[in-house]
Design an enzyme around this catalytic site. Structure first.
Site, PDB file in Angstrom:
ATOM      1  N   HIS A 131       0.848  -1.193   0.000  1.00  0.00           N
ATOM      2  CA  HIS A 131       0.000   0.000   0.000  1.00  0.00           C
ATOM      3  C   HIS A 131       0.883   1.241   0.000  1.00  0.00           C
ATOM      4  O   HIS A 131       1.937   1.250   0.635  1.00  0.00           O
ATOM      5  CB  HIS A 131      -0.910   0.011   1.249  1.00  0.00           C
ATOM      6  CG  HIS A 131      -2.077   0.919   1.106  1.00  0.00           C
ATOM      7  ND1 HIS A 131      -1.986   2.270   1.347  1.00  0.00           N
ATOM      8  CD2 HIS A 131      -3.350   0.683   0.709  1.00  0.00           C
ATOM      9  CE1 HIS A 131      -3.170   2.828   1.115  1.00  0.00           C
ATOM     10  NE2 HIS A 131      -4.007   1.881   0.716  1.00  0.00           N
ATOM     11  N   ASP A 189      -8.033  -5.160  -0.649  1.00  0.00           N
ATOM     12  CA  ASP A 189      -8.461  -5.963  -1.789  1.00  0.00           C
ATOM     13  C   ASP A 189      -8.168  -7.456  -1.630  1.00  0.00           C
ATOM     14  O   ASP A 189      -8.671  -8.266  -2.407  1.00  0.00           O
ATOM     15  CB  ASP A 189      -7.774  -5.468  -3.075  1.00  0.00           C
ATOM     16  CG  ASP A 189      -8.338  -4.141  -3.543  1.00  0.00           C
ATOM     17  OD1 ASP A 189      -9.558  -3.945  -3.435  1.00  0.00           O
ATOM     18  OD2 ASP A 189      -7.559  -3.295  -4.009  1.00  0.00           O
TER      19      ASP A 189
HETATM   20  C1  LIG Z   1      -7.830  -0.193  -2.758  1.00  0.00           C
HETATM   21  C2  LIG Z   1      -6.426  -0.143  -3.164  1.00  0.00           C
HETATM   22  O1  LIG Z   1      -6.121   0.551  -4.098  1.00  0.00           O
HETATM   23  S1  LIG Z   1      -5.282  -0.941  -2.241  1.00  0.00           S
HETATM   24  C3  LIG Z   1      -3.976  -1.291  -3.397  1.00  0.00           C
HETATM   25  C4  LIG Z   1      -4.404  -2.342  -4.383  1.00  0.00           C
HETATM   26  N1  LIG Z   1      -3.318  -2.711  -5.301  1.00  0.00           N
HETATM   27  C5  LIG Z   1      -2.668  -3.881  -5.237  1.00  0.00           C
HETATM   28  O2  LIG Z   1      -2.918  -4.711  -4.392  1.00  0.00           O
HETATM   29  C6  LIG Z   1      -1.634  -4.109  -6.298  1.00  0.00           C
HETATM   30  C7  LIG Z   1      -0.346  -4.668  -5.720  1.00  0.00           C
HETATM   31  N2  LIG Z   1       0.335  -3.663  -4.936  1.00  0.00           N
HETATM   32  C8  LIG Z   1       1.067  -2.691  -5.550  1.00  0.00           C
HETATM   33  O3  LIG Z   1       1.214  -2.636  -6.768  1.00  0.00           O
HETATM   34  C9  LIG Z   1       1.685  -1.625  -4.666  1.00  0.00           C
HETATM   35  O4  LIG Z   1       1.933  -2.119  -3.377  1.00  0.00           O
HETATM   36  C10 LIG Z   1       0.844  -0.346  -4.612  1.00  0.00           C
HETATM   37  C11 LIG Z   1       0.596   0.191  -6.002  1.00  0.00           C
HETATM   38  C12 LIG Z   1      -0.501  -0.641  -3.941  1.00  0.00           C
HETATM   39  C13 LIG Z   1       1.549   0.693  -3.753  1.00  0.00           C
HETATM   40  O5  LIG Z   1       2.648   0.986  -4.423  1.00  0.00           O
HETATM   41  P1  LIG Z   1       3.853   1.989  -4.128  1.00  0.00           P
HETATM   42  O6  LIG Z   1       3.774   2.616  -2.823  1.00  0.00           O
HETATM   43  O7  LIG Z   1       3.952   2.871  -5.296  1.00  0.00           O
HETATM   44  O8  LIG Z   1       5.012   0.950  -4.101  1.00  0.00           O
HETATM   45  P2  LIG Z   1       5.794   0.420  -5.386  1.00  0.00           P
HETATM   46  O9  LIG Z   1       4.871  -0.163  -6.404  1.00  0.00           O
HETATM   47  O10 LIG Z   1       6.705   1.530  -5.818  1.00  0.00           O
HETATM   48  O11 LIG Z   1       6.594  -0.736  -4.718  1.00  0.00           O
HETATM   49  C14 LIG Z   1       7.718  -0.566  -3.855  1.00  0.00           C
HETATM   50  C15 LIG Z   1       8.505  -1.865  -3.844  1.00  0.00           C
HETATM   51  O12 LIG Z   1       7.724  -2.897  -3.249  1.00  0.00           O
HETATM   52  C16 LIG Z   1       7.444  -3.920  -4.196  1.00  0.00           C
HETATM   53  N3  LIG Z   1       6.042  -4.260  -4.082  1.00  0.00           N
HETATM   54  C17 LIG Z   1       5.018  -3.428  -3.788  1.00  0.00           C
HETATM   55  N4  LIG Z   1       3.858  -4.098  -3.814  1.00  0.00           N
HETATM   56  C18 LIG Z   1       4.175  -5.368  -4.138  1.00  0.00           C
HETATM   57  C19 LIG Z   1       3.399  -6.514  -4.310  1.00  0.00           C
HETATM   58  N5  LIG Z   1       2.063  -6.488  -4.173  1.00  0.00           N
HETATM   59  N6  LIG Z   1       4.006  -7.667  -4.619  1.00  0.00           N
HETATM   60  C20 LIG Z   1       5.346  -7.724  -4.772  1.00  0.00           C
HETATM   61  N7  LIG Z   1       6.136  -6.647  -4.623  1.00  0.00           N
HETATM   62  C21 LIG Z   1       5.558  -5.482  -4.313  1.00  0.00           C
HETATM   63  C22 LIG Z   1       7.703  -3.290  -5.562  1.00  0.00           C
HETATM   64  O13 LIG Z   1       8.000  -4.244  -6.536  1.00  0.00           O
HETATM   65  C23 LIG Z   1       8.833  -2.369  -5.253  1.00  0.00           C
HETATM   66  O14 LIG Z   1      10.008  -3.139  -5.152  1.00  0.00           O
HETATM   67  P3  LIG Z   1      11.433  -2.549  -5.641  1.00  0.00           P
HETATM   68  O15 LIG Z   1      11.653  -1.350  -4.776  1.00  0.00           O
HETATM   69  O16 LIG Z   1      12.350  -3.673  -5.433  1.00  0.00           O
HETATM   70  O17 LIG Z   1      11.219  -2.170  -7.087  1.00  0.00           O
HETATM   71  O1  LIG Z   2      -5.666   4.776  -0.531  1.00  0.00           O
HETATM   72  C1  LIG Z   2      -5.227   4.151  -1.518  1.00  0.00           C
HETATM   73  O2  LIG Z   2      -4.192   4.487  -2.139  1.00  0.00           O
HETATM   74  C2  LIG Z   2      -5.915   2.950  -2.011  1.00  0.00           C
HETATM   75  C3  LIG Z   2      -6.883   2.380  -1.048  1.00  0.00           C
HETATM   76  O3  LIG Z   2      -6.552   1.667  -0.137  1.00  0.00           O
HETATM   77  C4  LIG Z   2      -8.289   2.755  -1.177  1.00  0.00           C
HETATM   78  O4  LIG Z   2      -8.627   3.562  -2.056  1.00  0.00           O
HETATM   79  O5  LIG Z   2      -9.122   2.241  -0.413  1.00  0.00           O
END
Ligand SMILES: CC(=O)SCCNC(=O)CCNC(=O)[C@H](O)C(C)(C)COP(=O)(O)OP(=O)(O)OC[C@H]1O[C@@H](n2cnc3c(N)ncnc32)[C@H](O)[C@@H]1OP(=O)(O)O
Ligand SMILES: O=C([O-])CC(=O)C(=O)O
Length: 371
Positions: free
Chosen positions: A256, A307
């Site tokens: 997150h 999620d």
């Molecule tokens: C309601 C919602 O929106 S909740 C979020 C729902 N989204 C997901 O579950 C998708 C999977 N999760 C992700 O893509 C990310 O954790 C996000 C987009 C939610 C948050 O991302 P950010 O804060 O931008 O983190 P970012 O994507 O830059 O990741 C940072 C590091 O952690 C790793 N990482 C983050 N999430 C994951 C994951 N779910 N699985 C594996 N590795 C991950 C990245 O690969 C990155 O690694 P690196 O530094 O070696 O390149």
């Molecule tokens: O806050 C965020 O980036 C995503 C999330 O968890 C939501 O929208 O519920």
């Protein structure tokens, strides 16, 4: 000027709707844990829009208005019949919400009263639209909304055509409470950017649905279920997840942008997943989810977000996986509307800057002289 990639950590708005402070989520200052255990979704909707919990009369009034507006214009339902059967469900929802504006005579009325009424209409109509979409693509007739019942109850009824079990209503209601608002997440930001041009609420919600659709945001709940379906059984969890981690692929439902020590909503959905598994007498999805969490947390230090466990919960409620993100929208439209109304109250155009990294000192070259 130096850009911050993904605007991480940038404070881009003042808001009094929900807060995330030290990993604690509140709606109007009330801890999400209290709301998840005690509040109905309609109470939360009122709270987000009016800044206080409703009295019984106010709650009854909101439920009555939601009932009054839950019927969707016939033209919109007829439009749904024309969509290709294999349409993406979020693309369909985005299109329907945009088209709802065409049938609302006050779509462009920017008065406070009209905007609140449109928020109620959108909140009332989204469940009807999602249920009608799901039935029409299966060749079934849509079911008219019931009056005097909550959104969770009505949605399950319109989806299946049957009176839902109390346990299913309660689980759905809690899921709606947990997804209602979340500060300046990507879809809410998209909604605020759109209406800050003084565009209308339908445009704001259409933008928000487009943003929610992506798998890095709301689309992750469906992606989690795709993964659980691919894994198929408990014994396959470890090799499947290990392979993903070895290939540096993201595991959906983990991580997150704001919560680094865990999403406070996830534990409620985890409990719900366990309880639904116990009721069904089939713990497979719950146990697979727990195993995935153990592996990701121990190897990557990442925790499940909202999620992750919602995927197994919705599946155990009998809901097809491509309706998971539309259900997220049914809940989050309450938060989007609250933010849109808040934006209108003290508006300024949202227009940040970009750090230019392109070429400089170039000149126009006539087309015949270009290499
Ligand atoms: C309601 C919602 O929106 S909740 C979020 C729902 N989204 C997901 O579950 C998708 C999977 N999760 C992700 O893509 C990310 O954790 C996000 C987009 C939610 C948050 O991302 P950010 O804060 O931008 O983190 P970012 O994507 O830059 O990741 C940072 C590091 O952690 C790793 N990482 C983050 N999430 C994951 C994951 N779910 N699985 C594996 N590795 C991950 C990245 O690969 C990155 O690694 P690196 O530094 O070696 O390149
Ligand atoms: O806050 C965020 O980036 C995503 C999330 O968890 C939501 O929208 O519920």
């Amino acid at each position: 000027m130096t850009a911050t990639k993904g605007l991480e950590g940038i404070v881009a708005a003042k808001s009094s709707i929900s807060s995330i402070i030290d990993g604690v989520l509140t709606y109007q200052g009330i801890n999400i844990d209290e709301l998840a255990e005690q509040a109905s979704f309609e109470e939360v909707v009122y709270l987000l829009w009016h800044g206080k919990l409703p009295t019984q009369d106010e709650l009854d009034g909101l439920i009555a208005e939601l009932g009054q507006f839950a019927t969707v214009p016939t033209e919109v339902i007829e439009g749904l019949r024309l969509y290709p059967k294999a349409s993406n469900s979020m693309a369909a929802l985005r299109t329907v919400v945009s088209s709802l504006a065409l049938y609302d005579s006050e779509a462009n009325d920017m008065s406070k009263e009209a905007n609140l009424r449109k928020a109620i209409k959108l909140q009332a109509q989204l469940p009807t639209v999602v249920a009608a979409y799901a039935r029409i693509r299966e060749g079934k007739e849509p079911i008219a909304p019931k009056q005097g019942v909550g959104i969770a109850h009505n949605f399950l009824y319109m989806l299946t055509g049957e009176e839902p079990a109390q346990v299913a209503i309660e689980a759905m209601d809690k899921a709606l409470v947990l997804h209602a608002d979340h500060e300046l997440n990507a879809s809410t930001f998209a909604a605020r950017v759109t209406v800050a041009t003084l565009s209308d609420i339908y445009s704001g919600v259409t933008s928000a649905i487009g943003a929610l659709k992506g798998p890095l945001h709301g689309g992750a709940n469906e992606a989690v279920m795709v993964m659980l379906d691919e894994i198929g059984s408990l014994v396959n969890v470890e090799p499947y997840i290990q392979n993903k981690l070895n290939n540096k692929e993201k595991v959906m439902g983990f991580g997150h942008r704001v919560y680094k020590n865990g999403d406070p909503r996830a534990k409620h959905l985890m409990q719900m997943s366990r309880q639904l598994g116990e009721l069904k007498g089939d713990m497979t999805l719950y146990e697979m989810s727990i195993k995935i969490e153990d592996l990701i947390t121990s190897q990557k230090g990442l925790k499940p977000n909202v999620d992750f466990y919602s995927a197994s919960c919705y599946t155990m409620l009998g809901i097809p996986r491509d309706l998971f993100t539309p259900i997220f929208a049914i809940s989050r439209v309450s938060g989007w509307s609250a933010h849109i109304l808040e934006q209108y109250e003290d508006n300024r155009l949202i227009r940040p800057r970009a750090e230019y990294v392109g070429p400089v000192n170039q000149h126009y070259v006539a087309i015949g002289e270009r290499g």
